[in-house]
Design an enzyme around this catalytic site. Structure first.
Site, PDB file in Angstrom:
ATOM      1  N   LYS A 173     -17.583  17.306 -59.765  1.00  0.00           N
ATOM      2  CA  LYS A 173     -16.401  16.477 -60.074  1.00  0.00           C
ATOM      3  C   LYS A 173     -16.587  15.180 -59.290  1.00  0.00           C
ATOM      4  CE  LYS A 173     -12.765  15.036 -59.016  1.00  0.00           C
ATOM      5  NZ  LYS A 173     -12.551  13.575 -58.883  1.00  0.00           N
ATOM      6  N   GLU A 248     -18.570  16.838 -45.736  1.00  0.00           N
ATOM      7  CA  GLU A 248     -19.028  15.568 -45.142  1.00  0.00           C
ATOM      8  C   GLU A 248     -17.821  14.640 -45.180  1.00  0.00           C
ATOM      9  OE1 GLU A 248     -21.976  14.922 -43.886  1.00  0.00           O
ATOM     10  OE2 GLU A 248     -22.977  16.751 -44.524  1.00  0.00           O
ATOM     11  N   CYS A 282     -18.741   5.808 -44.417  1.00  0.00           N
ATOM     12  CA  CYS A 282     -18.392   6.825 -43.406  1.00  0.00           C
ATOM     13  C   CYS A 282     -19.125   6.537 -42.094  1.00  0.00           C
ATOM     14  CB  CYS A 282     -18.731   8.214 -43.922  1.00  0.00           C
ATOM     15  SG  CYS A 282     -20.446   8.351 -44.450  1.00  0.00           S
TER      16      CYS A 282
HETATM   17  P1  NAD Z   1     -11.106  11.298 -51.170  1.00  0.00           P
HETATM   18  O1  NAD Z   1     -11.062  12.430 -50.223  1.00  0.00           O
HETATM   19  O2  NAD Z   1      -9.849  10.628 -51.536  1.00  0.00           O
HETATM   20  O3  NAD Z   1     -11.762  11.753 -52.554  1.00  0.00           O
HETATM   21  C1  NAD Z   1     -13.043  12.374 -52.593  1.00  0.00           C
HETATM   22  C2  NAD Z   1     -13.126  13.241 -53.833  1.00  0.00           C
HETATM   23  O4  NAD Z   1     -12.172  14.311 -53.715  1.00  0.00           O
HETATM   24  C3  NAD Z   1     -12.792  12.524 -55.136  1.00  0.00           C
HETATM   25  O5  NAD Z   1     -13.653  12.997 -56.150  1.00  0.00           O
HETATM   26  C4  NAD Z   1     -11.348  12.954 -55.416  1.00  0.00           C
HETATM   27  O6  NAD Z   1     -11.005  12.950 -56.773  1.00  0.00           O
HETATM   28  C5  NAD Z   1     -11.385  14.392 -54.886  1.00  0.00           C
HETATM   29  N1  NAD Z   1     -10.075  14.935 -54.508  1.00  0.00           N
HETATM   30  C6  NAD Z   1      -8.947  14.273 -54.137  1.00  0.00           C
HETATM   31  N2  NAD Z   1      -7.958  15.153 -53.857  1.00  0.00           N
HETATM   32  C7  NAD Z   1      -8.471  16.398 -54.045  1.00  0.00           C
HETATM   33  C8  NAD Z   1      -7.964  17.723 -53.891  1.00  0.00           C
HETATM   34  N3  NAD Z   1      -6.724  17.947 -53.491  1.00  0.00           N
HETATM   35  N4  NAD Z   1      -8.792  18.758 -54.147  1.00  0.00           N
HETATM   36  C9  NAD Z   1     -10.074  18.560 -54.528  1.00  0.00           C
HETATM   37  N5  NAD Z   1     -10.608  17.331 -54.700  1.00  0.00           N
HETATM   38  C10 NAD Z   1      -9.824  16.256 -54.451  1.00  0.00           C
HETATM   39  O7  NAD Z   1     -12.181  10.280 -50.560  1.00  0.00           O
HETATM   40  P2  NAD Z   1     -12.607   8.880 -51.136  1.00  0.00           P
HETATM   41  O8  NAD Z   1     -11.482   7.920 -50.925  1.00  0.00           O
HETATM   42  O9  NAD Z   1     -13.186   9.022 -52.498  1.00  0.00           O
HETATM   43  O10 NAD Z   1     -13.827   8.521 -50.159  1.00  0.00           O
HETATM   44  C11 NAD Z   1     -13.645   7.967 -48.909  1.00  0.00           C
HETATM   45  C12 NAD Z   1     -13.762   9.000 -47.800  1.00  0.00           C
HETATM   46  O11 NAD Z   1     -14.994   9.699 -47.913  1.00  0.00           O
HETATM   47  C13 NAD Z   1     -13.774   8.376 -46.431  1.00  0.00           C
HETATM   48  O12 NAD Z   1     -12.954   9.101 -45.551  1.00  0.00           O
HETATM   49  C14 NAD Z   1     -15.245   8.496 -45.999  1.00  0.00           C
HETATM   50  O13 NAD Z   1     -15.445   8.501 -44.613  1.00  0.00           O
HETATM   51  C15 NAD Z   1     -15.635   9.765 -46.639  1.00  0.00           C
HETATM   52  N6  NAD Z   1     -17.087   9.814 -46.809  1.00  0.00           N
HETATM   53  C16 NAD Z   1     -17.821  10.647 -46.000  1.00  0.00           C
HETATM   54  C17 NAD Z   1     -19.202  10.675 -46.120  1.00  0.00           C
HETATM   55  C18 NAD Z   1     -20.051  11.593 -45.259  1.00  0.00           C
HETATM   56  O14 NAD Z   1     -21.189  11.829 -45.640  1.00  0.00           O
HETATM   57  N7  NAD Z   1     -19.557  12.090 -44.143  1.00  0.00           N
HETATM   58  C19 NAD Z   1     -19.830   9.864 -47.059  1.00  0.00           C
HETATM   59  C20 NAD Z   1     -19.053   9.045 -47.846  1.00  0.00           C
HETATM   60  C21 NAD Z   1     -17.676   9.032 -47.726  1.00  0.00           C
END
Ligand code: NAD
Length: 484
Positions: A173, A248, A282
């Site tokens: 997803k 992550e 991140c």
């Molecule tokens: P997000 O958590 O809002 O969304 C990530 C994914 O989760 C999306 O596909 C979203 O549709 C899905 N999602 C949202 N709510 C959900 C739920 N309740 N259940 C299941 N899936 C759900 O994050 P974002 O805004 O897309 O990305 C930014 C974040 O990602 C930042 O906090 C960043 O630090 C983190 N990030 C971490 C890494 C790493 O490798 N540690 C890498 C990239 C981004």
């Protein structure tokens, strides 16, 4: 367009409803995608389940799986320009950066292809005269993968080829903001020989598509990259269903400059470290910790260089900082800038949205006189905002660096080998960069301590994430001892 990828085909969603993505830099529609429902997720999980339980993918030899992963890498390379353009249009990132990410993606698929041939276990020939023990690795099963918008193709490629190398099948997803390159990847992998049902992609939002996938009882594992807030929910559903879970998550990474460092060498990586990918990263080095006796001089140099960062249309190859992903993210960045000023930090440059005819752009921003208790020193802003703090001693630098809920990565600059090792050992983070910043290699594991996540991706350790261990014990020769 407007369809999921399930069981080797583009399929219409249950309701036929669609959603669109919009270019953050141009305000134009980029793509139309199927709005995934719980039933769409269920169909994809069924396809992945049957490809795992009765398909041949988990039973292929490492050589056969490796060959298909290599072919997929070749296909990604051949489609470099289209993939990079689509990535830039959906995410707002600079085109030259998107192209470099496609090259890294190719490397990840090639590296994972080599691991497919090195998924080994252990043998114990020391258990006694009549005994032999094997520890075998088997694929973990059906893996659900949920990914964010900031590095769409790169992040799915930190998971997918490794899970495939191990023999797993998958349901993905992608973020609702950037699903394009993930769907395209599934097609390229299919054309390279990945069998039906091994990769399935359901497009849609976190609710219901993401949550239904993470709560689905018929997956064996969930691998998530995204915010710490959503990561907690994913871990809770995995706990409830007793599924494996790898996370992550976010970071608030310290970048430490000791006074004995080569400051000329540190300068460009400091600026790159915070503004790369518009700070929507991140690993962003968003907390700059400078030793007090060089703080004034080094801050002035950082300000001077930050002024020169080219911000603008990400399709222009000279641009280094593109557009902010969407309006909520823009509001979040503005909120943190307001918080920094109100809490007494000094705004040195930037702090505002750049007025443009289309899109959302934010000025490279720097606060100094930041203290560790301030919100801008503690929370992940996910924008082009640098917080500068100072420290007197090594011990104080370590204390400030570790004063966070996160633990993803950290950078430090020094010419003293003892300082380098002492500080590397003391900082609780998954990756430490010494005299470099945000470098990465397929061979090296990546992941976080604390609220930055659970588990590791990349490197040969990634095979551990996507496999189960099975112990097999063998008695050799006639039975020896009777119980009765
Ligand atoms: P997000 O958590 O809002 O969304 C990530 C994914 O989760 C999306 O596909 C979203 O549709 C899905 N999602 C949202 N709510 C959900 C739920 N309740 N259940 C299941 N899936 C759900 O994050 P974002 O805004 O897309 O990305 C930014 C974040 O990602 C930042 O906090 C960043 O630090 C983190 N990030 C971490 C890494 C790493 O490798 N540690 C890498 C990239 C981004």
């Amino acid at each position: 367009m407007g369809k999921h990828w399930i069981n080797g085909k583009h399929v219409r969603g249950e309701t036929g409803d669609i959603f669109t993505t919009v270019s953050p830099a141009h305000d134009t529609t980029v793509g139309e995608y199927a709005l995934g429902t719980a039933n769409d997720i269920h169909s994809a999980v069924q396809a992945a389940r049957s490809a795992f339980d009765s398909g041949h993918w988990p039973h292929l030899s490492g050589r056969e799986r490796s060959e298909i992963l290599h072919k997929t890498a070749d296909q990604i390379r051949l489609n470099r320009n289209d993939l990079a353009r689509l990535e830039t249009l959906e995410s707002g990132k600079p085109i030259t950066q998107a192209e470099a990410e496609i090259d890294t993606t190719v490397d990840l698929w090639q590296y994972a292809a080599t691991l497919a041939r090195h998924t080994t276990g252990e043998t114990y020939n020391n258990l006694g005269e009549n005994k032999l023990g094997f520890v075998m690795r088997e694929p973990a099963g059906v893996v659900g993968m949920i990914t964010p918008w900031n590095f769409p193709l790169l992040i799915i490629s930190q998971k997918l080829p490794f899970a495939l190398a191990a023999g797993c099948t998958t349901v993905i997803k992608p973020s609702e903001l950037t699903p394009g390159t993930t769907l395209k990847l599934a097609l390229l992998a299919h054309e390279s020989g990945i069998p039906e049902g091994v990769i399935n992609v359901v497009t849609g939002f976190g609710d219901p598509a993401g949550s239904c996938l993470s709560e689905h009882k018929e997956i064996d594992m969930i691998s998530f990259t995204g915010s710490t807030e959503v990561g907690r929910k994913i871990a809770a559903s995995a706990g409830k269903n007793l599924k494996r879970c790898s996370l992550e998550l976010g970071g608030k990474n310290p970048h430490i400059i000791f006074s004995d460092a080569d400051l000329d060498a540190a300068l460009d990586p400091v600026v790159f470290g915070v503004y790369f990918n518009m700070g929507e990263c991140c690993n962003s080095g968003s907390r700059l910790l400078i030793q007090e006796n060089i703080a004034h001089e080094f801050t002035e140099r950082v300000l001077e260089l930050a002024h020169t960062v080219p911000v603008g249309d990400p399709l222009n190859p000279d641009v280094k900082v593109g557009a902010i992903i969407n309006s909520p993210q823009m509001e979040k960045i503005k909120h943190y800038v307001g918080s920094g000023s109100r809490s007494g930090a000094r705004l040195r440059i930037g702090g505002s949205r750049i007025p443009t005819a289309s899109g959302r752009f934010f000025e490279p921003t720097i606060f100094d006189q930041v203290t560790p208790a301030m919100t801008i020193a503690r929370e992940e802003i996910f924008g082009p905002v640098l917080s500068i703090l100072t420290f007197k001693t090594k011990a104080e630098a370590i204390q400030i660096a570790n004063d966070t809920i996160y633990g993803l990565s950290a950078g430090l600059w020094t010419s003293n080998i003892d300082t380098a090792f002492e500080v590397s050992r003391a900082i609780r983070a998954g990756t430490i960069w010494i005299n470099c910043f945000m470098d990465g290699h397929a061979e090296l594991p990546f992941g976080g301590y604390g609220d930055s996540g659970l588990g590791r991706e990349l490197g040969r350790f990634s095979i551990d994430e996507f496999t189960e261990l099975k112990t097999v014990q063998l008695h050799v020769g006639p039975p020896k001892d009777s119980w009765l």
